[in-house]
Write a protein that holds these residues in place. Structure first.
Motif, PDB file in Angstrom:
ATOM      1  N   TRP A  63     -30.665   4.058 -28.527  1.00 32.80           N
ATOM      2  CA  TRP A  63     -30.429   5.569 -27.847  1.00 32.80           C
ATOM      3  C   TRP A  63     -29.377   6.226 -28.726  1.00 32.80           C
ATOM      4  N   ILE A  64     -29.528   7.362 -28.878  1.00 28.48           N
ATOM      5  CA  ILE A  64     -28.496   8.430 -29.510  1.00 28.48           C
ATOM      6  C   ILE A  64     -27.805   9.237 -28.534  1.00 28.48           C
ATOM      7  N   ARG A  65     -26.373   9.535 -28.935  1.00 29.64           N
ATOM      8  CA  ARG A  65     -25.575   9.996 -27.729  1.00 29.64           C
ATOM      9  C   ARG A  65     -25.796  11.701 -28.171  1.00 29.64           C
ATOM     10  N   ALA A  66     -26.333  12.134 -27.384  1.00 33.63           N
ATOM     11  CA  ALA A  66     -26.793  13.777 -27.366  1.00 33.63           C
ATOM     12  C   ALA A  66     -25.554  14.646 -27.049  1.00 33.63           C
ATOM     13  N   THR A  67     -24.766  14.164 -26.339  1.00 32.46           N
ATOM     14  CA  THR A  67     -23.666  15.286 -25.978  1.00 32.46           C
ATOM     15  C   THR A  67     -22.282  14.731 -26.777  1.00 32.46           C
ATOM     16  N   GLN A  68     -21.241  15.732 -26.509  1.00 35.23           N
ATOM     17  CA  GLN A  68     -19.813  15.619 -27.269  1.00 35.23           C
ATOM     18  C   GLN A  68     -19.325  14.328 -26.698  1.00 35.23           C
ATOM     19  N   ARG A  69     -18.549  13.752 -27.460  1.00 34.96           N
ATOM     20  CA  ARG A  69     -17.795  12.731 -26.918  1.00 34.96           C
ATOM     21  C   ARG A  69     -16.308  13.127 -26.502  1.00 34.96           C
ATOM     22  N   VAL A  70     -16.248  13.622 -25.242  1.00 36.40           N
ATOM     23  CA  VAL A  70     -15.020  14.513 -24.757  1.00 36.40           C
ATOM     24  C   VAL A  70     -14.525  13.542 -23.498  1.00 36.40           C
ATOM     25  N   ASP A  71     -13.329  13.954 -23.169  1.00 39.67           N
ATOM     26  CA  ASP A  71     -12.787  13.424 -21.996  1.00 39.67           C
ATOM     27  C   ASP A  71     -13.542  14.300 -20.974  1.00 39.67           C
ATOM     28  N   THR A  72     -14.002  13.360 -20.073  1.00 36.18           N
ATOM     29  CA  THR A  72     -14.855  13.998 -18.877  1.00 36.18           C
ATOM     30  C   THR A  72     -14.274  13.551 -17.528  1.00 36.18           C
ATOM     31  N   LEU A  73     -13.154  13.084 -17.362  1.00 39.64           N
ATOM     32  CA  LEU A  73     -12.507  12.564 -16.147  1.00 39.64           C
ATOM     33  C   LEU A  73     -11.104  12.936 -16.125  1.00 39.64           C
ATOM     34  N   ASP A  74     -10.764  13.343 -14.892  1.00 41.27           N
ATOM     35  CA  ASP A  74      -9.535  14.032 -14.583  1.00 41.27           C
ATOM     36  C   ASP A  74      -8.520  12.997 -14.188  1.00 41.27           C
ATOM     37  N   LYS A  75      -8.075  12.124 -15.164  1.00 38.57           N
ATOM     38  CA  LYS A  75      -7.158  11.010 -15.036  1.00 38.57           C
ATOM     39  C   LYS A  75      -6.525  10.591 -16.137  1.00 38.57           C
ATOM     40  N   ALA A  76      -5.507   9.994 -16.055  1.00 39.42           N
ATOM     41  CA  ALA A  76      -4.769   9.852 -17.345  1.00 39.42           C
ATOM     42  C   ALA A  76      -5.588   9.020 -18.319  1.00 39.42           C
ATOM     43  N   GLY A  77      -5.225   9.495 -19.397  1.00 39.70           N
ATOM     44  CA  GLY A  77      -5.958   8.783 -20.668  1.00 39.70           C
ATOM     45  C   GLY A  77      -7.197   9.793 -21.006  1.00 39.70           C
ATOM     46  N   THR A  78      -7.756   9.052 -22.018  1.00 36.31           N
ATOM     47  CA  THR A  78      -9.041   9.775 -22.439  1.00 36.31           C
ATOM     48  C   THR A  78     -10.160   8.859 -22.332  1.00 36.31           C
ATOM     49  N   GLN A  79     -11.208   9.458 -21.412  1.00 38.28           N
ATOM     50  CA  GLN A  79     -12.222   8.785 -21.017  1.00 38.28           C
ATOM     51  C   GLN A  79     -13.484   9.542 -21.035  1.00 38.28           C
ATOM     52  N   PRO A  80     -14.310   9.268 -22.119  1.00 40.24           N
ATOM     53  CA  PRO A  80     -15.548   9.984 -22.468  1.00 40.24           C
ATOM     54  C   PRO A  80     -16.572   9.003 -21.877  1.00 40.24           C
ATOM     55  N   ILE A  81     -16.645   8.847 -20.509  1.00 42.77           N
ATOM     56  CA  ILE A  81     -17.582   8.089 -19.595  1.00 42.77           C
ATOM     57  C   ILE A  81     -18.759   8.755 -19.366  1.00 42.77           C
ATOM     58  N   ASP A  82     -18.870  10.040 -19.232  1.00 41.55           N
ATOM     59  CA  ASP A  82     -20.281  10.786 -19.167  1.00 41.55           C
ATOM     60  C   ASP A  82     -20.704  10.975 -20.167  1.00 41.55           C
ATOM     61  N   ALA A  83     -22.206  11.044 -20.111  1.00 43.25           N
ATOM     62  CA  ALA A  83     -22.756  11.306 -21.353  1.00 43.25           C
ATOM     63  C   ALA A  83     -24.396  11.583 -21.279  1.00 43.25           C
ATOM     64  N   VAL A  84     -25.090  12.104 -22.319  1.00 41.67           N
ATOM     65  CA  VAL A  84     -26.502  12.338 -22.240  1.00 41.67           C
ATOM     66  C   VAL A  84     -26.967  11.551 -23.553  1.00 41.67           C
ATOM     67  N   PHE A  85     -27.787  10.721 -23.418  1.00 43.96           N
ATOM     68  CA  PHE A  85     -28.427   9.664 -24.441  1.00 43.96           C
ATOM     69  C   PHE A  85     -29.975  10.112 -24.536  1.00 43.96           C
ATOM     70  N   ILE A  86     -30.570  10.234 -25.691  1.00 43.05           N
ATOM     71  CA  ILE A  86     -31.966  10.254 -25.821  1.00 43.05           C
ATOM     72  C   ILE A  86     -32.617   9.285 -26.631  1.00 43.05           C
ATOM     73  N   ARG A  87     -33.851   9.275 -26.731  1.00 46.25           N
ATOM     74  CA  ARG A  87     -34.845   8.284 -27.269  1.00 46.25           C
ATOM     75  C   ARG A  87     -36.161   8.563 -27.352  1.00 46.25           C
ATOM     76  N   GLY A  88     -36.716   8.530 -28.593  1.00 42.63           N
ATOM     77  CA  GLY A  88     -38.173   9.113 -29.008  1.00 42.63           C
ATOM     78  C   GLY A  88     -38.257  10.455 -29.396  1.00 42.63           C
ATOM     79  N   ALA A  89     -39.468  11.125 -29.458  1.00 43.89           N
ATOM     80  CA  ALA A  89     -39.513  12.353 -29.957  1.00 43.89           C
ATOM     81  C   ALA A  89     -38.885  13.361 -29.138  1.00 43.89           C
TER      82      ALA A  89
END
Length: 120
Positions: A63-89
């Motif tokens: 799979w390819i990560r289609a979204t930015q790798r950004v901190d998505t959780l309002d919590k201490a530290g950097t947590q890019p845990i939310d994402a959109v992945f794509i595959r295929g055409a």
């Protein structure tokens, strides 16, 4: 009169919404298994797999990560845990981050998808 019929291409795709249980209730192995189970739902169609992976680097080798790798959780530290992945055409264009304020403790991600295409 003359009736002209144009060719019509129908491009289908699947969307899988995913939520990995958090570390408070799941081990890393259980998280990996949950992510693998969602990814396995993808078949021959182009596919989008999106959601809260509760891991900064989920194991999704085809799979390819289609979204930015950004901190998505309002919590201490950097947590890019939310994402959109794509595959295929299916390709991905611009991605955006939306802060929903009090509606969620997660930032929301959006991405422009290009059916049958590649990244902009």
């Amino acid at each position: 009169g003359v009736l002209t019929l144009a060719s019509v291409f129908l491009i289908g795709f699947d969307v899988i919404a995913h939520h990995t249980p958090p570390g408070s209730v799941a081990t890393d192995a259980q998280k990996d298994a949950a992510i693998a189970a969602s990814a396995k739902l993808a078949k021959a169609w182009p596919c989008v797999l999106a959601g809260d992976f509760n891991q900064s680097d989920p194991k999704l080798p085809s799979w390819i990560r289609a979204t930015q790798r950004v901190d998505t959780l309002d919590k201490a530290g950097t947590q890019p845990i939310d994402a959109v992945f794509i595959r295929g055409a299916i390709g991905a264009g611009e991605s955006t981050v939306i802060d929903p304020g009090a509606l969620s403790d997660h930032k929301w991600l959006g991405v422009k998808l290009i059916l049958g295409g590649s990244a902009l």
